[in-house]
Write a protein that holds these residues in place. Sequence first.
Motif, PDB file in Angstrom:
ATOM      1  N   ASP A  84       4.116  -3.984  13.002  1.00  0.00           N
ATOM      2  CA  ASP A  84       5.141  -3.401  13.874  1.00  0.00           C
ATOM      3  C   ASP A  84       4.571  -2.448  14.911  1.00  0.00           C
ATOM      4  O   ASP A  84       5.247  -2.080  15.861  1.00  0.00           O
ATOM      5  CB  ASP A  84       6.215  -2.689  13.038  1.00  0.00           C
ATOM      6  CG  ASP A  84       5.707  -1.385  12.430  1.00  0.00           C
ATOM      7  OD1 ASP A  84       4.487  -1.266  12.184  1.00  0.00           O
ATOM      8  OD2 ASP A  84       6.542  -0.491  12.175  1.00  0.00           O
ATOM      9  N   ARG A  85       3.327  -2.033  14.736  1.00  0.00           N
ATOM     10  CA  ARG A  85       2.674  -1.148  15.689  1.00  0.00           C
ATOM     11  C   ARG A  85       1.164  -1.357  15.598  1.00  0.00           C
ATOM     12  O   ARG A  85       0.664  -1.999  14.669  1.00  0.00           O
ATOM     13  CB  ARG A  85       3.011   0.316  15.392  1.00  0.00           C
ATOM     14  CG  ARG A  85       2.480   0.803  14.037  1.00  0.00           C
ATOM     15  CD  ARG A  85       2.736   2.271  13.782  1.00  0.00           C
ATOM     16  NE  ARG A  85       4.153   2.570  13.661  1.00  0.00           N
ATOM     17  CZ  ARG A  85       4.626   3.757  13.308  1.00  0.00           C
ATOM     18  NH1 ARG A  85       3.780   4.748  13.037  1.00  0.00           N
ATOM     19  NH2 ARG A  85       5.924   3.973  13.217  1.00  0.00           N
TER      20      ARG A  85
ATOM     21  N   TYR B  63       2.050  -1.994   4.193  1.00  0.00           N
ATOM     22  CA  TYR B  63       1.528  -1.402   5.424  1.00  0.00           C
ATOM     23  C   TYR B  63       0.011  -1.579   5.471  1.00  0.00           C
ATOM     24  O   TYR B  63      -0.660  -1.606   4.437  1.00  0.00           O
ATOM     25  CB  TYR B  63       1.874   0.093   5.485  1.00  0.00           C
ATOM     26  CG  TYR B  63       3.356   0.381   5.457  1.00  0.00           C
ATOM     27  CD1 TYR B  63       4.071   0.562   6.643  1.00  0.00           C
ATOM     28  CD2 TYR B  63       4.052   0.437   4.251  1.00  0.00           C
ATOM     29  CE1 TYR B  63       5.437   0.805   6.620  1.00  0.00           C
ATOM     30  CE2 TYR B  63       5.422   0.678   4.226  1.00  0.00           C
ATOM     31  CZ  TYR B  63       6.101   0.866   5.411  1.00  0.00           C
ATOM     32  OH  TYR B  63       7.453   1.102   5.381  1.00  0.00           O
ATOM     33  N   MET B  64      -0.489  -1.692   6.693  1.00  0.00           N
ATOM     34  CA  MET B  64      -1.932  -1.735   6.928  1.00  0.00           C
ATOM     35  C   MET B  64      -2.273  -0.609   7.890  1.00  0.00           C
ATOM     36  O   MET B  64      -1.861  -0.647   9.051  1.00  0.00           O
ATOM     37  CB  MET B  64      -2.365  -3.082   7.502  1.00  0.00           C
ATOM     38  CG  MET B  64      -2.114  -4.271   6.595  1.00  0.00           C
ATOM     39  SD  MET B  64      -2.857  -5.804   7.223  1.00  0.00           S
ATOM     40  CE  MET B  64      -4.598  -5.496   6.897  1.00  0.00           C
ATOM     41  N   ALA B  65      -3.001   0.391   7.378  1.00  0.00           N
ATOM     42  CA  ALA B  65      -3.419   1.529   8.199  1.00  0.00           C
ATOM     43  C   ALA B  65      -2.237   2.128   8.956  1.00  0.00           C
ATOM     44  O   ALA B  65      -2.335   2.471  10.139  1.00  0.00           O
ATOM     45  CB  ALA B  65      -4.529   1.107   9.164  1.00  0.00           C
ATOM     46  N   GLY B  66      -1.093   2.266   8.271  1.00  0.00           N
ATOM     47  CA  GLY B  66       0.081   2.897   8.861  1.00  0.00           C
ATOM     48  C   GLY B  66       1.017   1.969   9.592  1.00  0.00           C
ATOM     49  O   GLY B  66       2.109   2.376   9.995  1.00  0.00           O
ATOM     50  N   ALA B  67       0.642   0.706   9.785  1.00  0.00           N
ATOM     51  CA  ALA B  67       1.487  -0.264  10.482  1.00  0.00           C
ATOM     52  C   ALA B  67       2.181  -1.155   9.458  1.00  0.00           C
ATOM     53  O   ALA B  67       1.533  -1.678   8.546  1.00  0.00           O
ATOM     54  CB  ALA B  67       0.663  -1.117  11.438  1.00  0.00           C
TER      55      ALA B  67
ATOM     56  N   GLY C 216       6.545  -5.193  22.816  1.00  0.00           N
ATOM     57  CA  GLY C 216       7.248  -4.262  21.943  1.00  0.00           C
ATOM     58  C   GLY C 216       6.336  -3.284  21.233  1.00  0.00           C
ATOM     59  O   GLY C 216       6.803  -2.511  20.387  1.00  0.00           O
ATOM     60  N   GLY C 217       5.041  -3.313  21.548  1.00  0.00           N
ATOM     61  CA  GLY C 217       4.117  -2.350  20.954  1.00  0.00           C
ATOM     62  C   GLY C 217       3.517  -2.783  19.640  1.00  0.00           C
ATOM     63  O   GLY C 217       2.814  -1.989  18.980  1.00  0.00           O
ATOM     64  N   GLY C 218       3.741  -4.017  19.220  1.00  0.00           N
ATOM     65  CA  GLY C 218       3.202  -4.487  17.955  1.00  0.00           C
ATOM     66  C   GLY C 218       1.749  -4.915  18.054  1.00  0.00           C
ATOM     67  O   GLY C 218       1.112  -4.841  19.111  1.00  0.00           O
ATOM     68  N   ALA C 219       1.223  -5.363  16.927  1.00  0.00           N
ATOM     69  CA  ALA C 219      -0.153  -5.836  16.853  1.00  0.00           C
ATOM     70  C   ALA C 219      -0.194  -6.965  15.819  1.00  0.00           C
ATOM     71  O   ALA C 219       0.815  -7.284  15.173  1.00  0.00           O
ATOM     72  CB  ALA C 219      -1.106  -4.708  16.467  1.00  0.00           C
TER      73      ALA C 219
ATOM     74  N   ARG D  63       3.238   4.245   4.736  1.00  0.00           N
ATOM     75  CA  ARG D  63       2.495   4.381   5.994  1.00  0.00           C
ATOM     76  C   ARG D  63       1.357   5.378   5.849  1.00  0.00           C
ATOM     77  O   ARG D  63       0.378   5.324   6.599  1.00  0.00           O
ATOM     78  CB  ARG D  63       3.419   4.852   7.116  1.00  0.00           C
ATOM     79  CG  ARG D  63       4.381   3.778   7.654  1.00  0.00           C
ATOM     80  CD  ARG D  63       4.990   4.224   8.981  1.00  0.00           C
ATOM     81  NE  ARG D  63       6.077   3.358   9.398  1.00  0.00           N
ATOM     82  CZ  ARG D  63       5.904   2.257  10.128  1.00  0.00           C
ATOM     83  NH1 ARG D  63       4.696   1.883  10.505  1.00  0.00           N
ATOM     84  NH2 ARG D  63       6.960   1.540  10.491  1.00  0.00           N
ATOM     85  N   GLN D  64       1.495   6.306   4.906  1.00  0.00           N
ATOM     86  CA  GLN D  64       0.502   7.350   4.757  1.00  0.00           C
ATOM     87  C   GLN D  64      -0.784   6.798   4.133  1.00  0.00           C
ATOM     88  O   GLN D  64      -0.775   5.798   3.424  1.00  0.00           O
ATOM     89  CB  GLN D  64       1.044   8.501   3.889  1.00  0.00           C
ATOM     90  CG  GLN D  64       2.070   9.382   4.580  1.00  0.00           C
ATOM     91  CD  GLN D  64       3.379   8.665   4.843  1.00  0.00           C
ATOM     92  OE1 GLN D  64       3.869   7.942   3.976  1.00  0.00           O
ATOM     93  NE2 GLN D  64       3.936   8.823   6.037  1.00  0.00           N
ATOM     94  N   HIS D  65      -1.858   7.501   4.404  1.00  0.00           N
ATOM     95  CA  HIS D  65      -3.145   7.125   3.828  1.00  0.00           C
ATOM     96  C   HIS D  65      -3.101   7.225   2.313  1.00  0.00           C
ATOM     97  O   HIS D  65      -2.514   8.164   1.759  1.00  0.00           O
ATOM     98  CB  HIS D  65      -4.244   8.042   4.387  1.00  0.00           C
ATOM     99  CG  HIS D  65      -5.587   7.845   3.738  1.00  0.00           C
ATOM    100  ND1 HIS D  65      -6.292   6.671   3.851  1.00  0.00           N
ATOM    101  CD2 HIS D  65      -6.327   8.674   2.953  1.00  0.00           C
ATOM    102  CE1 HIS D  65      -7.427   6.784   3.172  1.00  0.00           C
ATOM    103  NE2 HIS D  65      -7.470   7.990   2.630  1.00  0.00           N
ATOM    104  N   THR D  66      -3.694   6.247   1.639  1.00  0.00           N
ATOM    105  CA  THR D  66      -3.748   6.267   0.181  1.00  0.00           C
ATOM    106  C   THR D  66      -5.004   7.009  -0.265  1.00  0.00           C
ATOM    107  O   THR D  66      -6.125   6.514  -0.083  1.00  0.00           O
ATOM    108  CB  THR D  66      -3.772   4.836  -0.393  1.00  0.00           C
ATOM    109  OG1 THR D  66      -2.631   4.126   0.078  1.00  0.00           O
ATOM    110  CG2 THR D  66      -3.778   4.856  -1.908  1.00  0.00           C
ATOM    111  N   PRO D  67      -4.843   8.220  -0.848  1.00  0.00           N
ATOM    112  CA  PRO D  67      -6.022   8.982  -1.254  1.00  0.00           C
ATOM    113  C   PRO D  67      -6.554   8.492  -2.608  1.00  0.00           C
ATOM    114  O   PRO D  67      -5.894   7.748  -3.329  1.00  0.00           O
ATOM    115  CB  PRO D  67      -5.486  10.413  -1.374  1.00  0.00           C
ATOM    116  CG  PRO D  67      -4.055  10.211  -1.780  1.00  0.00           C
ATOM    117  CD  PRO D  67      -3.584   8.933  -1.118  1.00  0.00           C
TER     118      PRO D  67
END
Length: 476
Positions: free
Chosen positions: A52-53, A412-416, A145-148, A176-180
């Motif tokens: 989506d982004r 999600y992949m790296a927030g997208a 639309g700003g997607g990738a 969306r957040q990084h998985t620590p």
Amino acid sequence: MADTEEVSDLERWAAAAAWSRRPVLDPLETMMWRSERHPARSATSCTVILLDREPDWERFRNAHEWGTSLVRRLRQRVLDPALPTTAPVWVDDAHFSLDYHLRRRPVGGSGSIDDVLEVARELALRPFDRSRPLWEGVLVTGLDGGGAAHVLKIHHALTDSAGTVQLLSLLQSHTRQHTPDKPVVALDEEQPTTDALQLARDGLRDGLAAAPVRALQGLRAGLSAALRPQTVLAETLRYGASVRRLAAAPPAPNSPLLADRDGRSWRFLALSCSLSELRAAGRVGGGTLHDAFVAALAGGLHRYHAVHGVDLEQVPVRLRVSLDRAEDPMGGLRFAGAMIAAPSGIEDPADRIAAVRGELLSLHTERALDAVRAFAPVVGLLPADVGAAVLGLGVTADASASTMQGPTRATYMAGARVEGIYPFGSLPGVAVAATLLAHVDQACIGVNVDERAVRDTDVLQACLQEGLDEVAALAR
């Protein structure tokens, strides 16, 4: 819930790390590796993940860095012996560079899904450098639309399409957040160095050493068969009959419209519909999601032929029959191919699903479904052209169809956020290869078309979508 998801992730990561413990290609992987003729007889699959982004590039790249450390196979290449005295092995690529395998580029054009599919097609048709690890990924940016999109190409020697979905799941999270605190995997000690000549010598030595044991095993098998000759003869005859049925001429006449094909000119199409509706439609017809999908494909091909004035009552379709077991590890090739006569001329979609169900049930009685794997240990040692001929046996269908399960909830992949996952297989001698991936509540369908056989792909796409919509409407 959080604890359950954490345990699930840990188990998934542990399974992924175990993916690379088998250093030798199995017989079927060996046969496919040595007999590949890309692109006409390709062992390459390609997956398009719509986002989506645009994800943060550094985070995206780091995720792949971590993934290739978790799955060592992604940093390994295939080493073939100088002579086919043994199977190829996986060895670490001393010159592995993530920046070679993972790149990014703008989509170009208007930024539509068709432009992304063109990028994927070009990537898929480009042969692998067989001296490197067998995967490539491209982050495609600038979509409307700003997607990738993330386009991943992978070789079947590494894994099949279902394994690719498993692999992608490692790079996806539920937020969306990084998985620590993801596990940092230390690569094992480097493997002993070897080369193609040494590998051939070792294979010859091991083969000679094992010859007495194999002779003893053969003697025992012969004695066992001599003690029960009628049972062995009956089993052999039943298996041979099954082989003849599976390798025989197609169960339905081939389409005159799709006859002129060579597998060298690919065109990717993307279709979709409601997953819950398609699954419910399968139940209406007394079948499954897979039955509904095959019925929709057959209906779409009937529509396409009708446009050209051809009445298509049946169409030979090659199906991917899963051989997965619960205890199987990630990766590998665990499927067989078989053909049915898909009833494209049945007008009522529910009746068509029921007819497809009957055809599929008959396949499960075939003893020789996995015959190619059974013969692979011998064929893999023969000249590559022999392997190509064996893999081509029975591949006289006009279309192929397979289904696989993807994520059941948002990832999600790296927030997208992942908006859809579209798998594209190679063309195993067919004119139209369609693969459905179940993603959340969306049926994502990737279709690879032989452009030599289908010159009006836009018409075909419209007809296939109509076939999907017709079957899905049963749920409404």
